[in-house]
Design a protein around this motif. Structure first.
Motif, PDB file in Angstrom:
ATOM      1  N   ASP A 295      27.580 -10.401 -42.728  1.00 32.50           N
ATOM      2  CA  ASP A 295      26.850 -11.582 -42.287  1.00 32.50           C
ATOM      3  C   ASP A 295      26.343 -11.399 -40.864  1.00 32.50           C
ATOM      4  OD1 ASP A 295      25.875 -14.261 -42.731  1.00 32.50           O
ATOM      5  OD2 ASP A 295      27.435 -14.948 -41.363  1.00 32.50           O
ATOM      6  N   LEU A 296      27.162 -10.789 -40.003  1.00 33.76           N
ATOM      7  CA  LEU A 296      26.723 -10.499 -38.637  1.00 33.76           C
ATOM      8  C   LEU A 296      25.524  -9.545 -38.663  1.00 33.76           C
ATOM      9  CD1 LEU A 296      28.867  -9.804 -35.529  1.00 33.76           C
ATOM     10  CD2 LEU A 296      27.109  -8.161 -36.150  1.00 33.76           C
ATOM     11  N   ILE A 297      25.588  -8.523 -39.510  1.00 34.62           N
ATOM     12  CA  ILE A 297      24.489  -7.554 -39.619  1.00 34.62           C
ATOM     13  C   ILE A 297      23.204  -8.259 -40.045  1.00 34.62           C
ATOM     14  CG2 ILE A 297      23.651  -5.628 -41.026  1.00 34.62           C
ATOM     15  CD1 ILE A 297      26.547  -4.516 -40.887  1.00 34.62           C
ATOM     16  N   ARG A 298      23.319  -9.171 -40.991  1.00 36.32           N
ATOM     17  CA  ARG A 298      22.149  -9.926 -41.438  1.00 36.32           C
ATOM     18  C   ARG A 298      21.530 -10.712 -40.280  1.00 36.32           C
ATOM     19  NH1 ARG A 298      24.593 -12.476 -44.974  1.00 36.32           N
ATOM     20  NH2 ARG A 298      23.901 -11.405 -46.863  1.00 36.32           N
ATOM     21  N   ARG A 299      22.366 -11.362 -39.488  1.00 37.13           N
ATOM     22  CA  ARG A 299      21.884 -12.205 -38.390  1.00 37.13           C
ATOM     23  C   ARG A 299      21.379 -11.385 -37.205  1.00 37.13           C
ATOM     24  NH1 ARG A 299      25.000 -17.553 -38.364  1.00 37.13           N
ATOM     25  NH2 ARG A 299      25.908 -17.696 -40.441  1.00 37.13           N
ATOM     26  N   ALA A 300      21.867 -10.151 -37.077  1.00 32.84           N
ATOM     27  CA  ALA A 300      21.531  -9.317 -35.918  1.00 32.84           C
ATOM     28  C   ALA A 300      20.400  -8.344 -36.207  1.00 32.84           C
ATOM     29  CB  ALA A 300      22.767  -8.551 -35.456  1.00 32.84           C
ATOM     30  N   SER A 301      19.603  -8.605 -37.210  1.00 30.53           N
ATOM     31  CA  SER A 301      18.573  -7.663 -37.658  1.00 30.53           C
ATOM     32  C   SER A 301      17.680  -7.183 -36.514  1.00 30.53           C
ATOM     33  CB  SER A 301      17.725  -8.312 -38.750  1.00 30.53           C
ATOM     34  OG  SER A 301      16.681  -7.460 -39.147  1.00 30.53           O
ATOM     35  N   GLY A 302      17.207  -8.097 -35.688  1.00 32.62           N
ATOM     36  CA  GLY A 302      16.321  -7.713 -34.595  1.00 32.62           C
ATOM     37  C   GLY A 302      16.984  -6.804 -33.587  1.00 32.62           C
ATOM     38  N   LEU A 303      18.244  -7.077 -33.274  1.00 30.82           N
ATOM     39  CA  LEU A 303      18.980  -6.234 -32.329  1.00 30.82           C
ATOM     40  C   LEU A 303      19.247  -4.853 -32.922  1.00 30.82           C
ATOM     41  CD1 LEU A 303      21.587  -8.753 -30.832  1.00 30.82           C
ATOM     42  CD2 LEU A 303      19.456  -7.921 -29.793  1.00 30.82           C
ATOM     43  N   LEU A 304      19.504  -4.795 -34.219  1.00 30.81           N
ATOM     44  CA  LEU A 304      19.783  -3.506 -34.857  1.00 30.81           C
ATOM     45  C   LEU A 304      18.558  -2.603 -34.856  1.00 30.81           C
ATOM     46  CD1 LEU A 304      22.052  -4.599 -37.840  1.00 30.81           C
ATOM     47  CD2 LEU A 304      22.736  -3.603 -35.646  1.00 30.81           C
ATOM     48  N   GLU A 305      17.371  -3.188 -34.934  1.00 24.52           N
ATOM     49  CA  GLU A 305      16.154  -2.386 -34.853  1.00 24.52           C
ATOM     50  C   GLU A 305      16.026  -1.713 -33.487  1.00 24.52           C
ATOM     51  OE1 GLU A 305      13.599  -1.502 -37.077  1.00 24.52           O
ATOM     52  OE2 GLU A 305      15.209  -2.113 -38.439  1.00 24.52           O
ATOM     53  N   LYS A 306      16.511  -2.355 -32.440  1.00 25.03           N
ATOM     54  CA  LYS A 306      16.515  -1.757 -31.105  1.00 25.03           C
ATOM     55  C   LYS A 306      17.647  -0.741 -30.966  1.00 25.03           C
ATOM     56  CE  LYS A 306      14.691  -6.000 -29.009  1.00 25.03           C
ATOM     57  NZ  LYS A 306      14.974  -7.108 -28.049  1.00 25.03           N
ATOM     58  N   PHE A 307      18.786  -1.054 -31.560  1.00 22.46           N
ATOM     59  CA  PHE A 307      19.989  -0.219 -31.476  1.00 22.46           C
ATOM     60  C   PHE A 307      19.775   1.136 -32.149  1.00 22.46           C
ATOM     61  CE2 PHE A 307      24.462   0.240 -33.442  1.00 22.46           C
ATOM     62  CZ  PHE A 307      24.945   0.979 -32.368  1.00 22.46           C
ATOM     63  N   ILE A 308      19.145   1.125 -33.325  1.00 23.42           N
ATOM     64  CA  ILE A 308      18.862   2.368 -34.053  1.00 23.42           C
ATOM     65  C   ILE A 308      17.574   2.942 -33.476  1.00 23.42           C
ATOM     66  CG2 ILE A 308      18.414   3.419 -36.300  1.00 23.42           C
ATOM     67  CD1 ILE A 308      19.870   0.960 -37.539  1.00 23.42           C
ATOM     68  N   THR A 309      17.710   3.897 -32.596  1.00 23.23           N
ATOM     69  CA  THR A 309      16.548   4.398 -31.850  1.00 23.23           C
ATOM     70  C   THR A 309      15.843   5.557 -32.536  1.00 23.23           C
ATOM     71  OG1 THR A 309      18.030   5.810 -30.551  1.00 23.23           O
ATOM     72  CG2 THR A 309      17.452   3.649 -29.619  1.00 23.23           C
ATOM     73  N   HIS A 310      16.520   6.244 -33.452  1.00 20.44           N
ATOM     74  CA  HIS A 310      15.909   7.410 -34.108  1.00 20.44           C
ATOM     75  C   HIS A 310      16.308   7.424 -35.586  1.00 20.44           C
ATOM     76  CE1 HIS A 310      16.110   8.552 -29.852  1.00 20.44           C
ATOM     77  NE2 HIS A 310      15.158   9.432 -30.082  1.00 20.44           N
ATOM     78  N   ARG A 311      15.324   7.685 -36.455  1.00 17.82           N
ATOM     79  CA  ARG A 311      15.566   7.895 -37.880  1.00 17.82           C
ATOM     80  C   ARG A 311      14.872   9.204 -38.260  1.00 17.82           C
ATOM     81  NH1 ARG A 311      13.919   2.349 -40.853  1.00 17.82           N
ATOM     82  NH2 ARG A 311      14.606   3.562 -42.673  1.00 17.82           N
ATOM     83  N   LEU A 312      15.673  10.217 -38.593  1.00 21.48           N
ATOM     84  CA  LEU A 312      15.148  11.562 -38.822  1.00 21.48           C
ATOM     85  C   LEU A 312      15.606  12.089 -40.171  1.00 21.48           C
ATOM     86  CD1 LEU A 312      15.975  13.073 -35.310  1.00 21.48           C
ATOM     87  CD2 LEU A 312      13.727  12.339 -36.114  1.00 21.48           C
ATOM     88  N   PRO A 313      14.765  12.919 -40.821  1.00 27.08           N
ATOM     89  CA  PRO A 313      15.206  13.559 -42.067  1.00 27.08           C
ATOM     90  C   PRO A 313      16.320  14.568 -41.798  1.00 27.08           C
ATOM     91  CG  PRO A 313      13.088  14.430 -41.379  1.00 27.08           C
ATOM     92  CD  PRO A 313      13.396  13.287 -40.461  1.00 27.08           C
ATOM     93  N   LEU A 314      17.075  14.864 -42.822  1.00 20.54           N
ATOM     94  CA  LEU A 314      18.211  15.783 -42.675  1.00 20.54           C
ATOM     95  C   LEU A 314      17.766  17.143 -42.151  1.00 20.54           C
ATOM     96  CD1 LEU A 314      21.294  15.646 -43.302  1.00 20.54           C
ATOM     97  CD2 LEU A 314      20.783  16.808 -45.465  1.00 20.54           C
ATOM     98  N   GLN A 315      16.557  17.567 -42.501  1.00 16.05           N
ATOM     99  CA  GLN A 315      16.054  18.872 -42.059  1.00 16.05           C
ATOM    100  C   GLN A 315      15.935  18.966 -40.535  1.00 16.05           C
ATOM    101  OE1 GLN A 315      14.787  16.937 -44.404  1.00 16.05           O
ATOM    102  NE2 GLN A 315      13.698  18.058 -46.009  1.00 16.05           N
TER     103      GLN A 315
END
Length: 340
Positions: A295-315
């Motif tokens: 439930d916290l994760i659902r409510r914190a969606s905007g903050l999590l977008e800032k928190f996760i700074t990099h999304r990279l493929p496994l390669q």
């Protein structure tokens, strides 16, 4: 399937491994998101690790028998391979289990215990359902991104009346800022790295102090009008930071240690008897609290977008490790099925 191996100092490689098969209540997860954690230390120091990783979220790919999950379910994978039968596991404190299983030997598989991989083995009772309205990369923060400090704040009952001091703004400490802000607490963060100090402010820390300044304790006391903070969490593993928590926390306050390492000098009379501090060690959180965390994760969606700074493929895992070494990142996640 593809998996990562750390093969030397700042060297890793992608290898082909046999895809694991389900067995009993142990199911096969197709890993969609792998949050990166402390594995970078082995990469930095040159330790060979065949099966790195302990955080993941994905989809149930295969089951051996009907059970708690079905094929297609989206889940977050809890760490380790506890027995599921001892009093700690039955109370939801599986992280402290003293009877962890050798899941490869138990199931007869050659691979499947690494999260830096495309498939993973896990007992079904260690899989947390992900609600349909929560993206998997957000749900994956229910592991080490938010989990340890969530557990610490649950244990200390942090609320909107509290001032919370958090030392160390690596990904765990930054997750602590989110946890504190979402509870309405005033968060004081301590971090010397410019990038992470700035990110802590962006995530909502009311004050961010530089530990290299000689008057940090004085600054904290001024912020709290000479009383000290109500609750404190160390995410740095630094003895200096841990000592700061002891001195900056008010009388009858609570201190929780989350960061691994550190040699704390404890003064029984001044710290425990006269100040009346309560000390906790927190590795993760109780399994029964996962609905609250979701439930916290659902409510914190905007903050999590800032928190996760990099999304990279496994390669691009080597690039991801190198980015971690700079400190110029929040939480980095790998996507084992992405390309690019």
């Amino acid at each position: 399937m593809q998996a990562v191996r750390i093969v030397g100092k700042q060297r890793c490689e992608l290898v082909e491994c046999p895809k694991p098969s389900p067995w009993g209540d142990v199911v096969v997860i197709k890993v969609e998101v792998t949050p990166m954690c402390t594995e970078y230390k082995a990469y930095r120091d040159g330790y060979v690790v065949d099966w790195p990783g302990h955080e993941a979220a994905g989809e149930v790919a295969e089951i051996a028998q009907p059970g708690r999950v079905k094929v297609g379910d989206r889940v977050v994978v809890m760490p380790n391979y506890p027995c599921g039968r001892c009093w700690l596991c039955l109370r939801g404190e599986y992280i402290h289990c003293q009877h962890n299983l050798d899941i490869l030997m138990t199931t007869g598989n050659m691979a499947g215990i690494a999260t830096y991989a495309q498939f993973l083995l896990k007992p079904d009772w260690l899989l947390v359902p992900v609600p349909d309205d929560i993206p998997l990369h957000h749900a994956a923060m229910a592991c080490c991104g938010l989990g340890p400090t969530f557990g610490a704040m649950e244990r200390m009952r942090v609320n909107a009346f509290d001032t919370v001091l958090i030392t160390g703004m690596g990904p765990v400490g930054l997750g602590g800022v989110i946890n504190g802000v979402m509870r309405g607490a005033q968060v004081i963060a301590v971090e010397g790295h410019p990038y992470r100090a700035a990110l802590a402010r962006e995530l909502g820390a009311a004050h961010v102090l530089d530990p290299q300044q000689t008057d940090v304790l004085q600054q904290i006391m001024e912020i709290t009008k000479g009383v000290g903070v109500d609750k404190a969490i160390d995410c740095s593993g630094s003895a200096q930071a841990q000592r700061l928590l002891m001195e900056a926390t008010r009388r009858k306050g609570e201190v929780t240690f989350v960061g691994e390492a550190g040699e704390l000098t404890l003064h029984v009379s001044n710290d425990l008897l006269r100040k009346g501090l309560t000390l906790h060690g927190q590795w993760h959180y109780n399994l029964a609290d996962t609905p609250r965390l979701m439930d916290l994760i659902r409510r914190a969606s905007g903050l999590l977008e800032k928190f996760i700074t990099h999304r990279l493929p496994l390669q691009r895992v080597q690039e991801a490790f190198e980015t971690q070494l700079t400190g110029n990142c929040g939480k980095i996640v790998l996507e084992p099925w992405a390309h690019g």
